[in-house]
Write a protein that holds these residues in place. Structure first.
Motif, PDB file in Angstrom:
ATOM      1  N   GLY A  34      29.327  30.425  44.580  1.00 33.81           N
ATOM      2  CA  GLY A  34      28.090  30.883  43.964  1.00 33.81           C
ATOM      3  C   GLY A  34      28.040  32.337  43.562  1.00 33.81           C
ATOM      4  N   ALA A  35      29.101  33.115  43.826  1.00 34.90           N
ATOM      5  CA  ALA A  35      29.106  34.507  43.393  1.00 34.90           C
ATOM      6  C   ALA A  35      29.096  34.579  41.879  1.00 34.90           C
ATOM      7  CB  ALA A  35      30.326  35.241  43.945  1.00 34.90           C
ATOM      8  N   ASP A  36      28.479  35.624  41.340  1.00 35.20           N
ATOM      9  CA  ASP A  36      28.393  35.788  39.894  1.00 35.20           C
ATOM     10  C   ASP A  36      29.557  36.596  39.333  1.00 35.20           C
ATOM     11  OD1 ASP A  36      25.432  34.861  39.097  1.00 35.20           O
ATOM     12  OD2 ASP A  36      25.390  35.810  41.058  1.00 35.20           O
ATOM     13  N   ASP A  37      30.210  37.383  40.180  1.00 35.18           N
ATOM     14  CA  ASP A  37      31.325  38.207  39.724  1.00 35.18           C
ATOM     15  C   ASP A  37      32.159  38.602  40.933  1.00 35.18           C
ATOM     16  OD1 ASP A  37      32.976  39.612  38.005  1.00 35.18           O
ATOM     17  OD2 ASP A  37      31.372  40.815  37.127  1.00 35.18           O
ATOM     18  N   TYR A  38      33.365  39.117  40.673  1.00 37.81           N
ATOM     19  CA  TYR A  38      34.298  39.461  41.747  1.00 37.81           C
ATOM     20  C   TYR A  38      35.028  40.731  41.334  1.00 37.81           C
ATOM     21  CZ  TYR A  38      37.559  38.338  45.619  1.00 37.81           C
ATOM     22  OH  TYR A  38      38.282  38.336  46.789  1.00 37.81           O
ATOM     23  N   ILE A  39      34.886  41.779  42.126  1.00 37.04           N
ATOM     24  CA  ILE A  39      35.545  43.061  41.860  1.00 37.04           C
ATOM     25  C   ILE A  39      36.537  43.337  42.969  1.00 37.04           C
ATOM     26  CG2 ILE A  39      35.205  45.546  41.579  1.00 37.04           C
ATOM     27  CD1 ILE A  39      32.381  44.915  40.558  1.00 37.04           C
ATOM     28  N   ILE A  40      37.750  43.696  42.602  1.00 43.79           N
ATOM     29  CA  ILE A  40      38.820  43.917  43.577  1.00 43.79           C
ATOM     30  C   ILE A  40      38.931  45.409  43.909  1.00 43.79           C
ATOM     31  CG2 ILE A  40      41.303  43.706  43.990  1.00 43.79           C
ATOM     32  CD1 ILE A  40      41.285  41.335  42.046  1.00 43.79           C
ATOM     33  N   LYS A  41      39.033  45.705  45.212  1.00 40.72           N
ATOM     34  CA  LYS A  41      39.291  47.073  45.658  1.00 40.72           C
ATOM     35  C   LYS A  41      40.776  47.401  45.475  1.00 40.72           C
ATOM     36  CE  LYS A  41      35.859  46.882  49.421  1.00 40.72           C
ATOM     37  NZ  LYS A  41      35.671  46.972  50.884  1.00 40.72           N
ATOM     38  N   PRO A  42      41.109  48.665  45.187  1.00 44.29           N
ATOM     39  CA  PRO A  42      40.226  49.791  44.874  1.00 44.29           C
ATOM     40  C   PRO A  42      39.632  49.647  43.474  1.00 44.29           C
ATOM     41  CG  PRO A  42      42.510  50.452  44.614  1.00 44.29           C
ATOM     42  CD  PRO A  42      42.544  49.049  45.155  1.00 44.29           C
ATOM     43  N   PHE A  43      38.500  50.274  43.259  1.00 45.47           N
ATOM     44  CA  PHE A  43      37.799  50.129  41.991  1.00 45.47           C
ATOM     45  C   PHE A  43      37.261  51.479  41.545  1.00 45.47           C
ATOM     46  CE2 PHE A  43      34.978  49.182  45.545  1.00 45.47           C
ATOM     47  CZ  PHE A  43      34.027  50.173  45.390  1.00 45.47           C
ATOM     48  N   ASP A  44      36.895  51.555  40.287  1.00 47.54           N
ATOM     49  CA  ASP A  44      36.217  52.725  39.735  1.00 47.54           C
ATOM     50  C   ASP A  44      34.716  52.479  39.886  1.00 47.54           C
ATOM     51  OD1 ASP A  44      34.955  54.626  38.123  1.00 47.54           O
ATOM     52  OD2 ASP A  44      36.601  54.662  36.681  1.00 47.54           O
ATOM     53  N   PRO A  45      33.965  53.372  40.544  1.00 50.16           N
ATOM     54  CA  PRO A  45      32.519  53.157  40.693  1.00 50.16           C
ATOM     55  C   PRO A  45      31.816  52.897  39.365  1.00 50.16           C
ATOM     56  CG  PRO A  45      33.219  54.991  42.062  1.00 50.16           C
ATOM     57  CD  PRO A  45      34.405  54.617  41.221  1.00 50.16           C
ATOM     58  N   ALA A  46      32.317  53.491  38.289  1.00 54.76           N
ATOM     59  CA  ALA A  46      31.702  53.274  36.980  1.00 54.76           C
ATOM     60  C   ALA A  46      31.815  51.809  36.557  1.00 54.76           C
ATOM     61  CB  ALA A  46      32.360  54.169  35.932  1.00 54.76           C
ATOM     62  N   GLU A  47      32.911  51.157  36.956  1.00 62.13           N
ATOM     63  CA  GLU A  47      33.078  49.742  36.638  1.00 62.13           C
ATOM     64  C   GLU A  47      32.041  48.905  37.380  1.00 62.13           C
ATOM     65  OE1 GLU A  47      36.212  46.012  37.204  1.00 62.13           O
ATOM     66  OE2 GLU A  47      36.709  47.994  38.006  1.00 62.13           O
ATOM     67  N   VAL A  48      31.799  49.240  38.647  1.00 61.69           N
ATOM     68  CA  VAL A  48      30.805  48.504  39.427  1.00 61.69           C
ATOM     69  C   VAL A  48      29.424  48.664  38.794  1.00 61.69           C
ATOM     70  CG1 VAL A  48      29.714  48.243  41.680  1.00 61.69           C
ATOM     71  CG2 VAL A  48      32.156  48.765  41.531  1.00 61.69           C
ATOM     72  N   VAL A  49      29.081  49.892  38.408  1.00 58.19           N
ATOM     73  CA  VAL A  49      27.789  50.134  37.766  1.00 58.19           C
ATOM     74  C   VAL A  49      27.666  49.303  36.492  1.00 58.19           C
ATOM     75  CG1 VAL A  49      26.353  51.853  36.606  1.00 58.19           C
ATOM     76  CG2 VAL A  49      27.506  52.439  38.744  1.00 58.19           C
ATOM     77  N   ALA A  50      28.736  49.252  35.706  1.00 61.40           N
ATOM     78  CA  ALA A  50      28.711  48.476  34.460  1.00 61.40           C
ATOM     79  C   ALA A  50      28.534  46.989  34.737  1.00 61.40           C
ATOM     80  CB  ALA A  50      30.004  48.716  33.673  1.00 61.40           C
ATOM     81  N   ARG A  51      29.215  46.484  35.773  1.00 65.09           N
ATOM     82  CA  ARG A  51      29.084  45.061  36.109  1.00 65.09           C
ATOM     83  C   ARG A  51      27.666  44.753  36.604  1.00 65.09           C
ATOM     84  NH1 ARG A  51      34.030  42.309  37.683  1.00 65.09           N
ATOM     85  NH2 ARG A  51      35.761  43.352  36.662  1.00 65.09           N
ATOM     86  N   VAL A  52      27.099  45.648  37.406  1.00 67.34           N
ATOM     87  CA  VAL A  52      25.733  45.457  37.901  1.00 67.34           C
ATOM     88  C   VAL A  52      24.759  45.417  36.725  1.00 67.34           C
ATOM     89  CG1 VAL A  52      23.843  46.553  39.184  1.00 67.34           C
ATOM     90  CG2 VAL A  52      26.139  46.431  40.183  1.00 67.34           C
ATOM     91  N   ARG A  53      24.902  46.359  35.808  1.00 62.85           N
ATOM     92  CA  ARG A  53      24.021  46.381  34.632  1.00 62.85           C
ATOM     93  C   ARG A  53      24.139  45.085  33.830  1.00 62.85           C
ATOM     94  NH1 ARG A  53      25.168  52.576  32.865  1.00 62.85           N
ATOM     95  NH2 ARG A  53      23.236  53.502  33.663  1.00 62.85           N
ATOM     96  N   ALA A  54      25.367  44.625  33.650  1.00 61.93           N
ATOM     97  CA  ALA A  54      25.586  43.411  32.866  1.00 61.93           C
ATOM     98  C   ALA A  54      24.915  42.209  33.509  1.00 61.93           C
ATOM     99  CB  ALA A  54      27.085  43.158  32.706  1.00 61.93           C
ATOM    100  N   ARG A  55      24.993  42.133  34.855  1.00 69.43           N
ATOM    101  CA  ARG A  55      24.407  40.989  35.549  1.00 69.43           C
ATOM    102  C   ARG A  55      22.883  41.023  35.548  1.00 69.43           C
ATOM    103  NH1 ARG A  55      27.135  36.701  35.225  1.00 69.43           N
ATOM    104  NH2 ARG A  55      29.328  37.183  35.390  1.00 69.43           N
ATOM    105  N   LEU A  56      22.304  42.217  35.534  1.00 72.78           N
ATOM    106  CA  LEU A  56      20.846  42.328  35.565  1.00 72.78           C
ATOM    107  C   LEU A  56      20.226  42.339  34.175  1.00 72.78           C
ATOM    108  CD1 LEU A  56      20.343  44.945  38.422  1.00 72.78           C
ATOM    109  CD2 LEU A  56      20.092  42.469  38.534  1.00 72.78           C
ATOM    110  N   ARG A  57      21.071  42.517  33.159  1.00 74.41           N
ATOM    111  CA  ARG A  57      20.566  42.662  31.797  1.00 74.41           C
ATOM    112  C   ARG A  57      19.785  41.437  31.335  1.00 74.41           C
ATOM    113  NH1 ARG A  57      25.357  43.789  28.938  1.00 74.41           N
ATOM    114  NH2 ARG A  57      25.190  45.882  29.809  1.00 74.41           N
ATOM    115  N   ASP A  58      20.213  40.250  31.747  1.00 75.82           N
ATOM    116  CA  ASP A  58      19.596  39.025  31.266  1.00 75.82           C
ATOM    117  C   ASP A  58      18.313  38.655  32.006  1.00 75.82           C
ATOM    118  OD1 ASP A  58      21.604  38.701  29.434  1.00 75.82           O
ATOM    119  OD2 ASP A  58      22.831  37.468  30.760  1.00 75.82           O
ATOM    120  N   ARG A  59      17.987  39.355  33.074  1.00 71.34           N
ATOM    121  CA  ARG A  59      16.829  38.947  33.879  1.00 71.34           C
ATOM    122  C   ARG A  59      15.501  39.023  33.126  1.00 71.34           C
ATOM    123  NH1 ARG A  59      16.855  38.050  39.970  1.00 71.34           N
ATOM    124  NH2 ARG A  59      18.913  37.137  40.093  1.00 71.34           N
ATOM    125  N   PRO A  60      15.194  40.119  32.377  1.00 75.52           N
ATOM    126  CA  PRO A  60      13.916  40.137  31.674  1.00 75.52           C
ATOM    127  C   PRO A  60      13.797  38.994  30.672  1.00 75.52           C
ATOM    128  CG  PRO A  60      14.833  42.342  31.800  1.00 75.52           C
ATOM    129  CD  PRO A  60      15.905  41.386  32.264  1.00 75.52           C
TER     130      PRO A  60
END
Length: 233
Positions: free
Chosen positions: A97-123
């Motif tokens: 049921g996870a919506d996405d999967y990010i592997i460590k180590p990661f760039d924090p900017a990538e996580v922010v971008a993925r979070v934005r993408a997942r929340l973008r469709d909510r409104p």
């Protein structure tokens, strides 16, 4: 003025929690961090996160079990952030049921971008929270399928994304490429396996005959098509 989305971070490494919190808060999100699953679950009684970042290697709970519970019981948007890089771990996380999967180590900017993408469709999703089709009612506000007797069956946020995609495009062929573009995530074996599992689970919840489904049809080599008439409310 609406409040900024709340992102919870569940990871037993303080440095990672601090790094993610700093990056997300700089990007305009609110955050809450937890080092143990028990602390996180206690906080859920008084807070409703818009998105959960979850590490799989937790000291007091199996992360995959927690992901499944968050996705199925709470309809939460979940992104796994883990050092487990094997394909099977990624597939299992998405299947649960996870919506996405990010592997460590990661760039924090990538996580922010993925979070934005997942929340973008909510409104946009709020525009239509209920859909009726073939004797069923899908409640996207509480992630439940209601049959003609009023009995309800929960579905995960990830399953809901797939169901909404079908219900918004009834009687139209939806290719794998179109699904990947609409739902996000990297194309490949992990995405394809996750889609197969989510569609299989939706068919089970809709009480479809797996050998001859009447609503969600597989067009081999092309994609899927939803055959029901849909009324949004």
């Amino acid at each position: 003025m609406s409040r900024a989305p709340l992102v919870t971070i569940l990871d037993d490494e303080p440095e990672i929690r601090q790094m993610l919190s700093a990056a997300l808060e700089e990007a305009g999100f609110r955050t809450m961090g937890f080092g143990r699953a028990t602390e996180f679950e206690a906080a859920l009684k008084s807070h409703t996160p818009d998105l959960c970042l979850v590490d799989l290697s937790l000291p007091d709970r199996d992360g995959l079990t927690l992901v499944h519970r968050l996705a199925l019981e709470q309809g939460a948007t979940v992104i796994i952030v883990s050092g487990r890089a094997q394909v099977q771990d990624r597939v299992t996380g998405l299947e649960l049921g996870a919506d996405d999967y990010i592997i460590k180590p990661f760039d924090p900017a990538e996580v922010v971008a993925r979070v934005r993408a997942r929340l973008r469709d909510r409104p946009a999703a709020a525009a239509g929270t209920t859909a009726r089709f073939a004797g069923w009612t899908a409640h996207f506000d509480r992630f439940a399928l209601e049959d003609e007797t009023g009995a309800e069956t929960p579905f995960s946020h990830a399953e809901g994304e797939v169901l909404r995609l079908f219900l918004e495009r009834p009687k139209r062929l939806i290719s794998r490429a179109a699904m990947q573009e609409s739902l996000g995530g990297a194309a490949g074996e992990s995405f394809d396996r996750a889609m197969d599992v989510r569609i299989s689970r939706l068919r089970q919840k809709l009480r479809e005959d797996p050998k001859n489904p009447r609503l969600i049809k597989t067009i081999y080599g092309a994609g899927y098509i939803f055959l029901g008439d849909v009324e949004w409310g």
